[in-house]
Design a protein around this motif. Sequence first.
Motif: not given
Length: 165
Positions: A6-7, A33-35, A37-40, A71-73
């Motif tokens: 996760s982000a 997580s969807d969030s 994905l934009s970091w990867l 990581p787990a938010t």
Amino acid sequence: MTLLVSASRPLRSLDHGLRLARERGAGLWVGASDSALSWLDQDAVEASIGRPLLNAGEPLPEERSTVCVAPATFNTVNKLASGISDTLVTAVAAEAIGAGNPVVVAPSMNTALLSHPVTAENRRRLTSYGVHLVWPRAGNEDSEDFSTWWQTVIDTSAVAGSSTS
């Protein structure tokens, strides 16, 4: 190992975590997580693990390996503790918990969220479910180097997986 991300800040050094897992000989499946994905850099992650992300419809491994959420938010930890499975990350992890497969959760959040009363309650709940936790001693807002964090996550996942063999 199925790694669900996760982000949160350690995601920026995911390549380090993937390298450590590969060095241990782990077959890797990665979902985000969807969030996140934009970091990867999805192409780089897929090249590193040798298969598409679970988000692309890649099937889970037939033999149920350790599931690691790292990581787990704050949000992900709270959903897992409450049995909410409305994302790829929480659905795969919740199913693994229910099936009795080894699950490792490594939260990464800022100090205010780490100090929130629900965080301590959900830490107790996850522990009662048999989840192996890599719990932070402090919030992540001052951290830049997560290499030791990733080493601990991968080591804990290896131990969790071997304890059920």
